[in-house]
Design a protein around this motif. Structure first.
Motif, PDB file in Angstrom:
ATOM      1  N   MET C   1       0.845  -1.184   0.000  1.00 20.37           N
ATOM      2  CA  MET C   1       0.000   0.000   0.000  1.00 20.37           C
ATOM      3  C   MET C   1       0.876   1.228   0.000  1.00 20.37           C
ATOM      4  N   THR C   2       0.739   2.030  -1.030  1.00 22.20           N
ATOM      5  CA  THR C   2       1.582   3.238  -1.054  1.00 22.20           C
ATOM      6  C   THR C   2       1.074   4.234  -0.036  1.00 22.20           C
ATOM      7  N   PRO C   3       1.982   4.740   0.768  1.00 22.90           N
ATOM      8  CA  PRO C   3       1.527   5.695   1.782  1.00 22.90           C
ATOM      9  C   PRO C   3       1.059   6.977   1.122  1.00 22.90           C
ATOM     10  N   ALA C   4       0.138   7.655   1.834  1.00 19.65           N
ATOM     11  CA  ALA C   4      -0.415   8.890   1.286  1.00 19.65           C
ATOM     12  C   ALA C   4       0.031  10.072   2.109  1.00 19.65           C
ATOM     13  N   GLY C   5       0.092  11.219   1.468  1.00 19.16           N
ATOM     14  CA  GLY C   5       0.392  12.456   2.181  1.00 19.16           C
ATOM     15  C   GLY C   5      -0.903  13.158   2.521  1.00 19.16           C
ATOM     16  N   ILE C   6      -0.822  14.080   3.485  1.00 24.30           N
ATOM     17  CA  ILE C   6      -2.030  14.801   3.891  1.00 24.30           C
ATOM     18  C   ILE C   6      -1.805  16.287   3.711  1.00 24.30           C
ATOM     19  N   THR C   7      -2.774  16.953   3.164  1.00 29.92           N
ATOM     20  CA  THR C   7      -2.705  18.402   3.031  1.00 29.92           C
ATOM     21  C   THR C   7      -3.895  19.007   3.756  1.00 29.92           C
ATOM     22  N   ILE C   8      -3.596  19.896   4.695  1.00 25.46           N
ATOM     23  CA  ILE C   8      -4.668  20.582   5.424  1.00 25.46           C
ATOM     24  C   ILE C   8      -4.535  22.059   5.142  1.00 25.46           C
ATOM     25  N   ARG C   9      -5.625  22.666   4.697  1.00 24.16           N
ATOM     26  CA  ARG C   9      -5.547  24.069   4.326  1.00 24.16           C
ATOM     27  C   ARG C   9      -6.649  24.865   4.990  1.00 24.16           C
ATOM     28  N   GLY C  10      -6.259  25.861   5.753  1.00 24.22           N
ATOM     29  CA  GLY C  10      -7.215  26.865   6.240  1.00 24.22           C
ATOM     30  C   GLY C  10      -8.419  26.304   6.978  1.00 24.22           C
ATOM     31  N   VAL C  11      -8.168  25.318   7.824  1.00 29.57           N
ATOM     32  CA  VAL C  11      -9.291  24.680   8.504  1.00 29.57           C
ATOM     33  C   VAL C  11      -9.702  25.473   9.737  1.00 29.57           C
ATOM     34  N   ASN C  12     -10.994  25.745   9.822  1.00 25.04           N
ATOM     35  CA  ASN C  12     -11.563  26.396  11.000  1.00 25.04           C
ATOM     36  C   ASN C  12     -12.676  25.544  11.551  1.00 25.04           C
ATOM     37  N   LEU C  13     -12.772  25.501  12.888  1.00 22.60           N
ATOM     38  CA  LEU C  13     -13.882  24.762  13.504  1.00 22.60           C
ATOM     39  C   LEU C  13     -14.265  25.434  14.807  1.00 22.60           C
ATOM     40  N   SER C  14     -15.547  25.684  14.970  1.00 20.64           N
ATOM     41  CA  SER C  14     -16.031  26.270  16.220  1.00 20.64           C
ATOM     42  C   SER C  14     -17.158  25.438  16.798  1.00 20.64           C
ATOM     43  N   TYR C  15     -17.173  25.293  18.102  1.00 26.57           N
ATOM     44  CA  TYR C  15     -18.333  24.737  18.800  1.00 26.57           C
ATOM     45  C   TYR C  15     -19.051  25.902  19.435  1.00 26.57           C
ATOM     46  N   GLY C  16     -20.096  26.334  18.797  1.00 28.74           N
ATOM     47  CA  GLY C  16     -20.790  27.506  19.323  1.00 28.74           C
ATOM     48  C   GLY C  16     -19.875  28.691  19.238  1.00 28.74           C
ATOM     49  N   THR C  17     -19.620  29.348  20.366  1.00 25.67           N
ATOM     50  CA  THR C  17     -18.735  30.507  20.353  1.00 25.67           C
ATOM     51  C   THR C  17     -17.279  30.122  20.584  1.00 25.67           C
TER      52      THR C  17
END
Lengths: 442, 561, 354
Positions: C1-17
């Protein structure tokens, strides 16, 4: 926290209500255990308390069997003054267990018999205060929807058109129904009587375990036709239900009774109530539309409306047939058990056999076939066959099996199993024959 | 993990419970059913009556019918409960709380009049069948024969499964589900392979309760005129007068043996599945939002199920306002006269009902907590016997208990001469004994979920066993205690069979008795139904109140789990 | 299984305030053993769960192997996750637990059996295949959880604080085993932890998070030697921090610490306004001397003998610094309460903002 609060509140309420409970027992309270409905007991209670100031009537409502059991269990410290119910068989049981006390009634004007039935117990332990007739009640809407003709006689109920539309209370649970069955047996004889009963039973939709179950089902329209006591039908009509009622020409008159319980706490009050019931004033209360019973004092009928049934003058109401109360008593348990084992608990098999026979007879009416007719006659005989004859039914050993007698004989369970197998086999054979006849009749 | 040696306090508690059960369950029942073991006429010990039982075709047929009906009732009740439980615990479903409350109502069905209402709606000539026949020319035999009994019983008792299953589903650690999703599972496969097996203890608890209740119930079959089942056969024979028939008592013994056996089997099945809070926190299953298509389907299913199980109450309501309702889909006309008639007289019934049911419920949770604690937290010899004896009460017909009380205690007199057996507190005890099994199971389940480390921490800080019980264990068990109280209370409020034997006068009578009296005449059907509606409303309000109370207490304890 | 790379861009997450993840961007290379490191509440677990699909981001995108997975439900992402509580199903044996993912993928029975056996061998639990989770120790349960995820040969492996439930000795052993496993399988792995020692010892690169913001990404040595700010400096290793002001100009800049001591600043060093002085315990010395070194007077407040080194806590004015010197047999130890002089150099110190 919640627990504690709940506990405090409940303890407080307990304390409060126990003071209320303990403040019972004023003088002049007459306690009566009865199976009659509120509609009956309320007007009588009101009239009694008005006629006898200073005395209150405390009505405890229980069905007949529970009432008898209650008196049995509480005999050591009896708190009940009167037992007030329809069926004489309950009173016989109580009398046999020495739970009633004898009393000489002072009221006058009450004859010895109504119709063919003695009004009072010959030993003076219980007294008839009202009578009712048995008849047939039906729901008009149901009848119209299922195209049923108006029934007139008991025999009508054996007709194929009524198959699966009729209801009755089990004689073992309803003393008054028991008397009706017993009257048929006495009127037609043991063999023929059971034949008729089984032919009717083949059309039963249900057999209820309490009397009121029958009129209730007819009122709701769940069942089309019911075999009931007249006042059930009259009170239903008074309430507006779309039901009709007819007395067949061979009607039983069944009494309703009252008896004073042994060691009654308020004996004087109990006697006063009995006297009241049998007095003209008391008897007149029975004419009220919500009660609609037949008084046992013939003179009271003068105050009744014109078309009110009068068993003392109306030939329709069962005055023709002799009724042997003693014979009835000796074979009560046997008749009840026979009905249960041969009919109630084998109802599906009985109905299936009957339906097959009825279908074949309908086919034979169009096109006759002698062999088929013979088979059908055999089938009917098989159904009508009885595992025990009249003599056997009244015999002491048979009776003993049901009454816990000290002799070691056959057990009740053995009889029941015998009779049940007897019926099961015969109904199966009858159905077989009917099915054979069906092939021939085609 | 049970503790070492038993303290004198525990022994005393166990002894007290044993005496209570002996005095108010074992002895009265024994005085009634010993007849099953005696020979007619001589009174000597014999088992021949049991041999007769096995030889009688009717009884064998009744036995298998009862087994069949009870099993199928469990199946049908599960079919009702599973969708409701799953939808309200696994999805964001508005009205979930309302559904859980409504789903509880079928348990509160007043006797007699409930069956009349069912017949009027589902009977052969009830509303639905009349409409079906007119419109489409066929009828559905909802209420015929054994199937009718299965239908009515499933509708009546499915809340047991709903409540227990929902509680179990809510307690599953979210990580369990997420791990499965992470490995590729979803939807129904996920439910079948992971979620439901983990909720199995809760499901089994509810299902075994339904099985036993249906097996032992005599009122419904009798009212539907089905007599070839064990419990109605027992009733018919026990209440027959004029003949001395031991078979009624033989059947009672068979009922008890089968019921205890069923509960023992289910306890065995659950033994190795102790999936209680080994997990920390958990937080329950994640709730998924429903897509519009799914949402419509879900609402459809929920409404159909709610319609079926609440139909008796709808029928009851209609009946209470009906002038005449006969062979028609709906009543001819409506009136408030029945309520007018009933409201005057019913205040004493209401008062008595509240007192009796509340007292019975309280007694039940006290004993329930005590027995659960003894069984789960001590090593006392014979503690399981207490559990089984208490559970056996399910199998005792109220009638038998009532007769037993009369037989055992009528001779005992209170200071003012009235017999003990008819003192109203005996009604309370009879109600409490017959409902103890519900409270016991609820308390047991609640205690199982509490890690023993919590108690050990308290003891380590100086609290005695009893103080720990009071300050730590019982507050944490609040959910189970309230559930047990509510079940006991609401079923006690409509009980009739034992009451009928023990009620001595109208002043002592509860609502169910007043209802029974009305239902003996044609004119009384409307007022009886009105009284029934009042009973149901009363119990529903009390149930809702206790749910609100428990919500508030959970919230004040901080974000619970 | 060829390993995969991960790209995370500009992620925002809020729980309520509560704004839990703020504009997070990361790149993880295929086959890398990557750590999310930070204190509790910093958002590392939330980020992990986002990748697994149990949370939904408010904005931004996540790509695995170049493919945008934001819209996929968890069961379609093919990432294997080991939960902190292991989440082994108590009603299934070890074998059934490990086989689960393969059964969900509808592989043929023979293949499933083969892979289960291989996975169990990999973690050394083949002998316990028929046991139930309740019959295993914590360490064994964790290995089952690992076997369960590697059996499906996922594109990446997510480990949520896998060592926190183990005792200290086991932790060291297990983290080595995890590293070996990862090397052998060449699986891209993300390892969430709050323990910098774990992150340092086995990970290729680390992302340090605080309050939802990625503070710095780099190799353990990068983060240690060139922390981006005071937070990273204190989180990875002990950091001595002293307040001060920059004075002077050009080549004659000095950093003036309380008490009048002036530390000469090398001409090429950039110092942001409000920056503080940070130096490691082993870069302070009890031996004075050397150009560009300053001395500070202090008093020995604590002393810890660590075998290979001695760590002193030295009070300088109102501050206390940690100083570590290697210990050789025969060395004399300073007494508590005695005055000492501590010497620092700007070359081995940094000027960091919080």
């Amino acid at each position: 926290m919640i627990i504690r609060r709940t506990l405090v509140i409940t303890l407080a309420t307990l304390a409060l209500s126990s003071t209320v409970a303990l403040s019972q027992a004023p003088s002049g309270k007459v306690t009566v255990v009865t199976s009659f409905a509120k509609d009956v007991t309320d007007p009588i209670k009101k009239a009694f308390e008005k006629a006898t100031p200073g005395v209150t009537l405390d009505v405890q409502n229980r069905n007949t069997n529970a009432g008898v059991k209650f008196l049995e269990e509480t005999r050591a410290n009896n708190q009940v003054d009167l037992f007030w119910a329809s069926a004489p068989d309950a009173f016989e049981v109580l009398k046999g267990k020495k739970l009633l006390q004898a009393y000489k009634v002072k009221a006058v004007g009450i004859p010895e018999k109504v119709g063919a039935y003695p009004i009072n117990d010959r030993d003076g332990f219980y007294f008839g205060f009202a009578a009712s007739g048995y008849g047939i009640m039906w729901n008009e809407r149901y009848a119209r929807a299922n195209r049923l003709p108006d029934p007139r006689e008991w025999q009508d109920l054996t007709k194929p058109v009524f198959h699966d539309h009729v209801s009755i209370a089990a004689p073992s649970r309803s003393g008054t129904t028991h008397l009706t069955i017993e009257a048929i047996l006495q009127g037609e004889g043991w063999e023929k009587g059971w034949r008729v009963v089984k032919e009717m039973a083949g059309n039963f939709r249900q057999i209820t375990e309490r009397s009121f179950g029958v009129p209730e089902a007819v009122n709701s329209g769940q069942v089309g036709v019911g075999i009931v006591i007249d006042f059930f039908a009259f009170s239903a009509q008074a309430s507006g239900f779309p039901v009709k009622f007819v007395y067949p020409s061979v009607t039983t008159i069944v009494p309703a009774n009252i008896g004073i319980v042994a060691s009654a706490p308020n004996r004087a009050g109990a006697e006063a109530f009995v006297e009241f019931l049998l007095s003209p004033t008391g008897q007149e209360v029975l004419l009220e539309p919500s009660i609609r019973r037949l008084p046992v004092n013939p003179a009271v009928y003068a105050k009744a409306p014109a078309d009110y049934p009068n068993p003392f003058t109306d030939a329709r109401l069962g005055s023709l047939l002799p009724f042997d109360a003693e014979l009835s008593e000796t074979r009560t348990a046997v008749v009840d058990t026979l009905f249960d084992q041969l009919i109630s608990f084998q109802l599906d098999a009985l109905k299936a056999a009957t339906k097959s026979i009825q279908d074949v007879e309908a086919a034979l009416a169009k096109k006759d076939n002698a062999a088929a007719r013979k088979l059908i006659a055999d089938a009917r005989d098989l159904i009508a066959a009885m595992p025990i004859d009249a003599a056997g039914a009244a015999a002491a050993e048979t009776r003993g099996a049901f009454t816990g007698a000290k002799e070691k004989g056959a057990r009740q369970a053995e009889f029941e199993q015998q009779w049940a197998s007897f019926a099961r086999e015969r109904y199966a054979q009858a159905k077989q024959k009917a099915d054979e006849a069906a092939k021939l009749a085609r | 993990m049970p503790r070492p040696a038993s303290t004198p306090g525990q022994i005393a508690l166990a002894a007290f419970i044993a005496i209570f059960l002996l005095a108010f369950l074992v002895v009265p029942v024994a005085t009634v059913i010993h007849v099953a073991f005696t020979e007619k006429g001589t009174g000597s010990f014999t088992l021949i009556n049991f041999a007769d039982f096995l030889r009688t075709e009717l009884f064998i047929r009744s036995f298998w019918n009862s087994v069949y009906v009870a099993s199928m009732a469990v199946v049908l009740a599960s079919a009702f409960a599973l969708p409701l439980a799953a939808l309200t615990t696994r999805f964001v479903f508005p009205g979930a709380a309302l559904i859980q409350t409504l789903g509880f109502l079928p348990l509160i069905m007043p006797p007699f009049v409930g069956a009349v209402a069912m017949q009027l709606l589902f009977g052969r000539n009830g509303s639905i069948n009349l409409l079906l026949d007119d419109g489409l020319g066929f009828k559905i035999p909802f209420m015929e024969g054994l199937n009718g009994v299965i239908f009515v019983q499933a509708v009546h008792y499915f809340p047991f499964i709903l409540i227990n299953l929902s509680a179990a589903l809510r307690n599953i650690d979210r990580a369990m589900e997420e791990a499965a999703q992470n490995l590729g599972s979803s939807g129904f496969r996920l439910f079948r392979r992971i979620v439901f097996p983990l909720a199995m203890p809760g499901y089994l608890a509810g299902a075994s309760l339904v099985f036993v209740k249906v097996f032992d119930d005599l009122a419904t079959p009798l009212l539907l005129n089905v007599k070839d089942m064990l419990a109605p056969q027992a009733y018919l024979r026990v209440t027959s007068i004029g003949i001395a028939d031991p078979m009624g008592y033989v059947i009672s013994v068979v009922l008890i043996v089968v019921s205890v056996g069923a509960m023992w089997l289910s306890a065995l099945a659950m033994k190795d599945r102790d999936y209680a809070t080994v997990q920390r926190g958990g937080g329950g299953l994640a709730r998924r939002k429903l897509r519009p298509g799914e949402s419509a389907l879900a609402y459809g299913v929920v409404l159909l199920i709610l319609f079926l199980v609440l139909a008796p109450h709808v029928g009851l309501l209609l009946l209470s306002f009906a002038t005449i309702w006969s062979f028609a889909p709906l009543p001819d006309a409506y009136t408030t006269a029945h309520y007018a008639r009933v409201l005057g007289e019913s205040s004493i019934y209401i008062k008595n009902t509240l007192i009796y049911a509340a007292l019975a419920g309280t007694i039940d949770v006290v004993f329930g907590v005590a027995i659960a604690y003894l069984v789960l937290r001590t090593r006392l010899v014979g503690r399981h016997v207490l559990d089984w004896a208490a559970m056996a009460a399910l199998a005792i017909p109220g009638l038998v208990l009532g007769i037993g009380y009369l037989r055992s205690y009528y001779a005992v007199q209170l200071p003012d001469g009235t017999p003990l057996a008819t003192f109203w507190i005996m009604i309370v005890v009879a109600l409490a004994i017959r409902r103890l099994p519900y409270a016991l199971r609820a308390c047991y389940a609640a205690l199982q979920q509490i890690s023993i480390a919590l108690e050990e921490a308290a003891e380590n800080l100086g609290a005695t066993r009893s103080r720990t019980l009071r300050r730590i264990v019982m507050p944490l068990m609040t959910g189970g205690i309230v559930a047990g109280f509510v079940t006991s209370f609401s079923t006690a409020a409509v009980e009739l069979s034992a009451t009928l034997m023990l009620v001595q006068s109208n002043a002592d009578a509860p609502l169910a008795y007043g209802l029974y009296v009305f239902m003996q005449s044609a004119a009384g059907r409307g007022p009886g139904a009105a009284l029934g509606v009042i009973a149901v409303a009363l119990v529903a309000i009390c149930t809702l109140a206790s749910h609100v109370l428990i919500e508030r207490s959970q919230r004040s304890k901080g974000a619970a789990s | 299984m060829t390993p995969a790379g991960i790209t995370i861009r500009g992620v925002n997450l809020s729980y309520g305030t509560n704004h839990v993840l703020k504009d997070v961007s990361l790149d993880i290379s295929p086959g890398e053993f990557f750590a999310f490191l930070g204190p509790s509440g910093c958002g590392k677990t939330t980020l992990l769960r986002l990748i697994a699909g149990f949370n939904q981001a408010d904005s931004g995108e996540i790509r695995i192997g170049g493919k945008d997975i934001s819209a996929l439900p968890p069961w379609q992402r093919d990432v294997g996750m080991v939960f902190q509580s292991y989440a082994l199903w108590p009603h299934m044996t070890v074998r059934r637990n490990v086989a689960f993912g393969l059964e969900e993928r509808r592989l043929p029975r023979a293949e499933i059996d083969r892979r289960v056996a291989a996975a169990l061998d990999l973690v050394g639990l083949a002998a316990l295949a028929e046991r139930r989770p309740s019959q295993l120790s914590g360490g064994q349960q964790q290995r089952v959880a690992v076997a369960r995820t590697v059996a499906i040969e996922p594109k990446l492996l997510l480990l949520d604080e896998p060592l926190s439930n183990l005792d200290a000795k086991l932790r060291v052993q297990v983290r080595r085993e995890l590293r070996e496993l990862q090397q052998r399988l060449r699986l891209t792995t993300i390892f969430v932890t709050h323990d910098q020692e774990e992150a340092n010892t086995i990970c290729d690169r680390i992302a340090v998070l605080n309050a939802g913001i990625v503070q710095q990404v780099g190799t353990p040595i990068d983060l240690y030697e060139r922390p981006a700010n005071l937070f990273v400096a204190s989180f990875l290793g002990t950091a001595n921090i002293l307040d001060g002001r920059v004075g002077g100009e050009g080549a004659a800049r000095v950093f003036e610490i309380a008490g009048g001591v002036r530390l000469p600043i090398p001409a090429d060093r950039q110092i942001a306004p409000g920056a503080k002085l940070m130096f490691r315990p082993q870069d302070a010395s009890l031996i004075a001397g050397g150009p560009d070194r300053i001395t500070l007077d202090g008093e020995v407040a604590h002393r810890e003998f660590l075998g290979a080194s001695v760590r002193y806590g030295i009070r300088i004015g109102t501050a206390e610094i940690a100083l570590e010197t290697p210990f050789h047999a025969g060395d004399a130890l300073r007494e508590i309460g005695r005055p000492v002089t501590v010497s620092l150099s700007a070359r081995t110190s940094q000027f960091l903002s919080p």
